[in-house]
Design a protein around this motif. Structure first.
Motif, mmCIF file in Angstrom:
data_model
loop_
_atom_site.group_PDB
_atom_site.id
_atom_site.type_symbol
_atom_site.label_atom_id
_atom_site.label_comp_id
_atom_site.label_asym_id
_atom_site.label_seq_id
_atom_site.Cartn_x
_atom_site.Cartn_y
_atom_site.Cartn_z
ATOM 1 N N ASP A 1 -43.691 8.402 18.774
ATOM 2 C CA ASP A 1 -43.701 9.860 18.639
ATOM 3 C C ASP A 1 -43.827 10.277 17.178
ATOM 4 O O ASP A 1 -44.530 11.247 16.851
ATOM 5 C CB ASP A 1 -42.427 10.453 19.242
ATOM 6 C CG ASP A 1 -42.356 10.252 20.753
ATOM 7 O OD1 ASP A 1 -43.402 9.936 21.353
ATOM 8 O OD2 ASP A 1 -41.251 10.395 21.317
ATOM 9 N N ALA A 2 -43.156 9.539 16.290
ATOM 10 C CA ALA A 2 -43.222 9.872 14.871
ATOM 11 C C ALA A 2 -44.628 9.655 14.324
ATOM 12 O O ALA A 2 -45.135 10.461 13.528
ATOM 13 C CB ALA A 2 -42.212 9.037 14.079
ATOM 14 N N ALA A 3 -45.277 8.565 14.752
ATOM 15 C CA ALA A 3 -46.637 8.289 14.285
ATOM 16 C C ALA A 3 -47.609 9.336 14.805
ATOM 17 O O ALA A 3 -48.491 9.803 14.063
ATOM 18 C CB ALA A 3 -47.059 6.895 14.730
ATOM 19 N N ARG A 4 -47.462 9.715 16.068
ATOM 20 C CA ARG A 4 -48.350 10.734 16.630
ATOM 21 C C ARG A 4 -48.160 12.072 15.913
ATOM 22 O O ARG A 4 -49.146 12.737 15.541
ATOM 23 C CB ARG A 4 -48.092 10.898 18.125
ATOM 24 C CG ARG A 4 -49.044 11.920 18.773
ATOM 25 C CD ARG A 4 -48.843 12.028 20.278
ATOM 26 N NE ARG A 4 -47.481 12.459 20.595
ATOM 27 C CZ ARG A 4 -46.617 11.706 21.270
ATOM 28 N NH1 ARG A 4 -46.938 10.488 21.674
ATOM 29 N NH2 ARG A 4 -45.404 12.171 21.541
ATOM 30 N N THR A 5 -46.929 12.471 15.686
ATOM 31 C CA THR A 5 -46.661 13.724 14.985
ATOM 32 C C THR A 5 -47.228 13.698 13.569
ATOM 33 O O THR A 5 -47.820 14.684 13.096
ATOM 34 C CB THR A 5 -45.151 13.982 14.924
ATOM 35 O OG1 THR A 5 -44.634 14.084 16.259
ATOM 36 C CG2 THR A 5 -44.846 15.270 14.176
ATOM 37 N N ALA A 6 -47.065 12.559 12.894
ATOM 38 C CA ALA A 6 -47.585 12.445 11.526
ATOM 39 C C ALA A 6 -49.101 12.550 11.501
ATOM 40 O O ALA A 6 -49.675 13.213 10.623
ATOM 41 C CB ALA A 6 -47.134 11.108 10.922
ATOM 42 N N LEU A 7 -49.769 11.910 12.456
ATOM 43 C CA LEU A 7 -51.236 12.010 12.507
ATOM 44 C C LEU A 7 -51.672 13.448 12.741
ATOM 45 O O LEU A 7 -52.692 13.907 12.174
ATOM 46 C CB LEU A 7 -51.770 11.114 13.621
ATOM 47 C CG LEU A 7 -51.878 9.616 13.290
ATOM 48 C CD1 LEU A 7 -52.089 8.802 14.553
ATOM 49 C CD2 LEU A 7 -52.992 9.379 12.284
ATOM 50 N N GLU A 8 -50.918 14.155 13.527
ATOM 51 C CA GLU A 8 -51.265 15.560 13.806
ATOM 52 C C GLU A 8 -51.113 16.443 12.573
ATOM 53 O O GLU A 8 -51.718 17.522 12.496
ATOM 54 C CB GLU A 8 -50.400 16.094 14.947
ATOM 55 C CG GLU A 8 -50.750 15.450 16.303
ATOM 56 C CD GLU A 8 -49.731 15.802 17.382
ATOM 57 O OE1 GLU A 8 -48.668 16.374 17.032
ATOM 58 O OE2 GLU A 8 -49.989 15.486 18.570
ATOM 59 N N GLN A 9 -50.303 16.016 11.611
ATOM 60 C CA GLN A 9 -50.094 16.802 10.400
ATOM 61 C C GLN A 9 -51.225 16.637 9.385
ATOM 62 O O GLN A 9 -51.366 17.431 8.473
ATOM 63 C CB GLN A 9 -48.759 16.413 9.735
ATOM 64 C CG GLN A 9 -47.542 16.557 10.607
ATOM 65 C CD GLN A 9 -47.430 17.943 11.213
ATOM 66 O OE1 GLN A 9 -47.488 18.941 10.506
ATOM 67 N NE2 GLN A 9 -47.269 17.983 12.541
ATOM 68 N N LEU A 10 -52.010 15.577 9.569
ATOM 69 C CA LEU A 10 -53.082 15.316 8.603
ATOM 70 C C LEU A 10 -54.311 16.141 8.951
ATOM 71 O O LEU A 10 -54.608 16.389 10.116
ATOM 72 C CB LEU A 10 -53.434 13.822 8.618
ATOM 73 C CG LEU A 10 -52.337 12.850 8.219
ATOM 74 C CD1 LEU A 10 -52.852 11.415 8.264
ATOM 75 C CD2 LEU A 10 -51.769 13.169 6.842
ATOM 76 N N PRO A 11 -55.059 16.556 7.928
ATOM 77 C CA PRO A 11 -56.276 17.338 8.189
ATOM 78 C C PRO A 11 -57.384 16.464 8.798
ATOM 79 O O PRO A 11 -57.371 15.253 8.674
ATOM 80 C CB PRO A 11 -56.672 17.818 6.798
ATOM 81 C CG PRO A 11 -56.073 16.847 5.844
ATOM 82 C CD PRO A 11 -54.803 16.379 6.502
#
Length: 315
Positions: free
Chosen positions: A305-315
């Motif tokens: 979940d943390a990796a998915r959320t982090a990827l979503e934060q990147l442009p």
């Protein structure tokens, strides 16, 4: 030459000092100009150690394997990629993985390699530390397979490994003429062997994860091109299996990791250094997410979940 008893004045003293300094300078220059001694473990030249299938490392008949293992350490900093990689590292890995080395020698190798990593490579060409780290990963693997070290010795390995990886600023990977350095990847491999060890104290998992994450972005605008993101992801993925770090903590760690290098991620598209950070982050996060996305293991859900959320934060 003036003797101490022939010095009659401050001027004479100065002359003696100048001559002494000049002589010392000339001697130092001569020593520095001398070629480094060739690495010949136990007197063997390269051809005698590369007689295996496909020209790979092989132990010459009748050789004491324990003595050879200790002698191979001297090859790890060689500027010759065959001596350093195909003989120094590969030789040690071959001997250690075959179980041919006595416990006392494994301990001695641990001590010598830790000393090399803690001592730095001042004035060197940048080969010694990365290959000492890779060799130390093989020593740590021996302890993982057949417990040998004490808790304090393992803690020292963690301290050495995390300090080494976190302090790397030489990001050179492969050279067509000089071969590999690859300090970040080799440091990550050492962390992997440590975190895989079930005898490792759970308290050491966090320092290992923090050390791996500390190099994800790299410094000085360096962009990874030699698979460093994948190697850094591996100790993180296996750390998650230890179920020491909570889902909330993973979220916090990855949120800090993906903070924009400037005021916002929009600025990254006007800066080559910031684009390098974005490139490195995306490569690492994709490796982590790919490693846990389909896993049914409950202890990996927080990292996923943390990796998915982090990827979503990147442009």
């Amino acid at each position: 030459m003036l003797s101490p008893t022939s010095v009659k004045s401050p001027g004479d003293v100065a002359k003696v000092r100048r001559r002494g300094c000049l002589a010392a300078t000339v001697l130092l220059a001569c020593l520095c100009a001398l070629p480094a001694a060739a690495c010949e473990p136990l007197g063997y030249a390269k051809p005698a150690l590369l007689t295996g299938a496909g020209g790979k490392f092989a132990v010459p008949p009748g050789t004491d394997k324990n003595e050879l293992a200790l002698a191979l350490v001297d090859c790890l900093g060689s500027a010759d990629p065959e001596l350093r990689d195909a003989i120094g590292y590969t030789g040690l890995a071959t001997l250690l993985r075959a179980g041919d080395i006595d416990d006392g020698v494994v301990r001695q190798l641990r001590t010598e390699l830790v000393t090399l990593l803690n001592g730095g490579d001042a004035g060197g060409a940048g080969f010694l530390e990365p290959f000492a780290a890779l060799a130390l990963a093989e020593v740590a693997r021996v302890d993982r397979i057949s417990p040998l070290f004490s808790a304090d010795e393992r803690a020292q390995l963690v301290d050495t490994a995390t300090a080494y990886l976190g302090g790397i600023r030489d990001y050179r990977g492969y050279s067509d003429t000089e071969g590999w350095r690859h300090g970040v990847a080799h440091g990550a491999d050492l962390l992997l062997q440590l975190v895989l060890n079930p005898a490792l104290d759970a308290a050491d998992v966090r320092p290992i994860v923090r050390a791996a994450l500390s190099q994800v972005r790299a410094a000085n605008g360096h962009a990874y091109i030699y698979g460093e993101g994948r190697r850094l992801a591996r100790p993180v993925l296996f750390a998650a299996r230890r179920d020491v770090i909570s889902a909330t903590e993973w979220q916090d760690l990855f949120a800090a990791l993906t903070a924009p290098p400037g005021a916002s991620w929009d600025e990254a598209f006007r800066s080559s250094d910031q684009l390098a950070v974005l490139h490195n982050l995306r490569g690492f996060l994709l490796e982590v997410y790919a490693g846990v996305a389909q896993s049914p293991r409950a202890e990996l859900a927080g990292l996923r979940d943390a990796a998915r959320t982090a990827l979503e934060q990147l442009p």
